[in-house]
Design a protein around this motif. Structure first.
Motif, PDB file in Angstrom:
ATOM      1  N   VAL A 375      51.861  -3.371  45.540  1.00  0.00           N
ATOM      2  CA  VAL A 375      52.857  -3.615  46.586  1.00  0.00           C
ATOM      3  C   VAL A 375      53.963  -4.508  46.046  1.00  0.00           C
ATOM      4  O   VAL A 375      55.148  -4.315  46.331  1.00  0.00           O
ATOM      5  N   ARG A 378      56.513  -2.437  44.098  1.00  0.00           N
ATOM      6  CA  ARG A 378      57.189  -1.315  44.736  1.00  0.00           C
ATOM      7  C   ARG A 378      58.518  -1.697  45.368  1.00  0.00           C
ATOM      8  O   ARG A 378      59.393  -0.854  45.549  1.00  0.00           O
ATOM      9  N   HIS A 379      58.712  -2.960  45.752  1.00  0.00           N
ATOM     10  CA  HIS A 379      59.902  -3.306  46.509  1.00  0.00           C
ATOM     11  C   HIS A 379      61.172  -3.138  45.689  1.00  0.00           C
ATOM     12  O   HIS A 379      61.169  -3.210  44.461  1.00  0.00           O
ATOM     13  N   VAL A 409      56.749   0.842  54.885  1.00  0.00           N
ATOM     14  CA  VAL A 409      55.622   0.487  54.014  1.00  0.00           C
ATOM     15  C   VAL A 409      54.666   1.647  53.810  1.00  0.00           C
ATOM     16  O   VAL A 409      53.618   1.480  53.179  1.00  0.00           O
ATOM     17  N   CYS A 412      53.243   2.327  50.418  1.00  0.00           N
ATOM     18  CA  CYS A 412      52.436   1.238  49.874  1.00  0.00           C
ATOM     19  C   CYS A 412      50.947   1.496  50.051  1.00  0.00           C
ATOM     20  O   CYS A 412      50.114   0.868  49.390  1.00  0.00           O
TER      21      CYS A 412
END
Length: 431
Positions: A375, A378-379, A409, A412
């Motif tokens: 996570v 991934r941003h 999200v 994710c």
């Protein structure tokens, strides 16, 4: 020619180059077994703009292994690329060089295959290992984490990919081309045998991967060992305040229906006590979120954080329980800076900002705290605090966006495919 137990070649086994026997490339053909939705077409190559070729491989399910036909499609020697000559002729220990780039500055060992790994490749591997594309397959090569054209494993339960360079260098020259011509190809983590050329799967590689992440990741959060396909069970989800049923159904983690089994959704937890949560559980995933900006709510934003943290403690497994347990809390930009600091202290994890960007404009964003793998990787590039403040100001003056926090999200949750059963391989990206 065989590798010695230490991973080096016995010089006595060397023969003239034209006569060296190397393992063949195999195509697995199955009858009556489940296929990917792509049908009998060759393994997909996922191109990357301006990038060179990459390879993908399929996984064989344990129950299908006995019914598989293994067909020889060619044989050749390992490529004279990075490290191959050193291992074959100079008898260099393959654990003493980076199998990702060929560097001799080894920092650690590769967790999936025998061989070393330098510090830059280690960092890239940690960032990319659990990243997935919208089609549910991993975004990077499972050896070097390159994002060129990728060939995807055709096993319905495998999501791993391999690049052309790694396969041609470590297995044999031309292997990538032969794999592309196959209708079914098992990847190097799924084949019944461990060795393909210089590429040798580690014994108990799942344990190696967990130890690697626990040792190298700069986080206090525990990394859970991935689960073999035949041991995966359906995920059990507790969803607080925000409902993620649609997202999990579209990803195949929940069966369709108005009230799918495996999901418990609560909008109000004021009267919920430990006995209730333990009676509904056990749970593998606990999700919670603050209300979206512009939506009416009965409590201040911090109330949702504190109630989520309280219920999360009830749902946690007992210490030393090996069962994977994941959680995620999403703030829809309503917590103050001080409340975000409190969330970081309570949840013992740093937040990331996931954004919906159109061109140069940030259309939507959320702050996320979670222990789901990757996570943090991934941003998008973080928007400045001024951009987020302007976004909040504009949101308060306009109607709420159609895309809620769960939509942002959604991807994710894809790494959970390494741990839980999913009911569909046809991902609905339009949701």
């Amino acid at each position: 020619m065989a590798l010695s137990p230490r991973g080096t070649l016995d010089r006595s086994a060397l023969a003239p180059p034209a006569e060296e026997p190397w393992p063949e490339t195999y195509e697995i053909r199955r009858q009556g077994s489940r296929q990917r939705p792509t049908g009998p077409s060759p393994p997909r190559a996922r191109p990357s703009p301006g990038a060179g070729p990459l390879v993908a491989v399929p996984v064989l399910e344990p129950e299908a292994e006995q019914s598989a036909d293994i067909i020889l499609v060619g044989s050749s020697k390992p490529a004279p690329g990075v490290g191959a000559y050193d291992v074959q002729v100079d008898r260099r220990d393959i654990e003493g060089m980076c199998i990702c780039c060929g560097s001799l500055q080894v920092h650690t060992q590769h967790p999936l295959f025998e061989g070393g790994m330098c510090a830059p490749c280690k960092d890239k591997f940690l960032d990319c290992l659990f990243l997935y594309d919208d089609d549910g397959c991993q975004s990077y090569c499972s050896i070097c984490c390159s994002r060129d054209t990728l060939l995807i494993c055709k096993n319905p339960d495998c999501t791993r990919c391999y690049c052309f360079k790694c396969v041609d260098t470590l297995v044999a020259p031309g292997t990538s081309g032969r794999v592309q011509a196959m209708s079914n190809w098992l990847c190097f983590l799924c084949l019944p045998f461990r060795r393909s050329g210089l590429l040798q799967r580690r014994r108990q590689w799942r344990g190696w991967l967990k130890a690697f992440c626990d040792r190298e990741l700069e986080t206090p959060l525990e990394t859970y060992e991935t689960v073999p396909v035949w041991k995966r069970e359906p995920v059990r989800v507790l969803s607080l305040f925000g409902d993620i049923r649609t997202e999990l159904v579209s990803l195949g983690f929940l069966e369709g229906g108005s009230n799918p089994a495996g999901l418990k959704h609560l909008d109000d937890v004021t009267d919920v006590v430990r006995r209730d949560v333990e009676g509904w559980g056990p749970f593998n995933l606990v999700y919670g979120s603050t209300p979206a900006l512009g939506h009416a709510c009965d409590h201040p934003p911090a109330w949702y954080l504190f109630q989520y943290h309280r219920v999360l403690q009830y749902a946690r497994p007992r210490p030393a329980c090996p069962q994977p347990f994941f959680w995620m809390f999403v703030d829809n930009l309503v917590l103050t800076r001080e409340e975000q600091t409190v969330a970081t202290r309570f949840l013992e994890a740093d937040p990331v900002t996931i954004q919906d960007v159109c061109g140069q404009a940030v259309r939507d964003a959320v702050h996320v705290w979670s222990n789901i793998p990757a996570v943090k990787s991934r941003h998008s590039a973080l928007a400045s605090r001024e951009e987020l403040s302007l976004l909040v100001h504009n949101r308060q003056r306009t109607k709420p966006p159609l895309q809620g926090p769960a939509k942002l999200v959604k991807n994710c949750f894809l790494p959970l495919r390494e741990y839980f059963k999913y009911f569909s391989t046809e991902l609905t990206s339009a949701l």
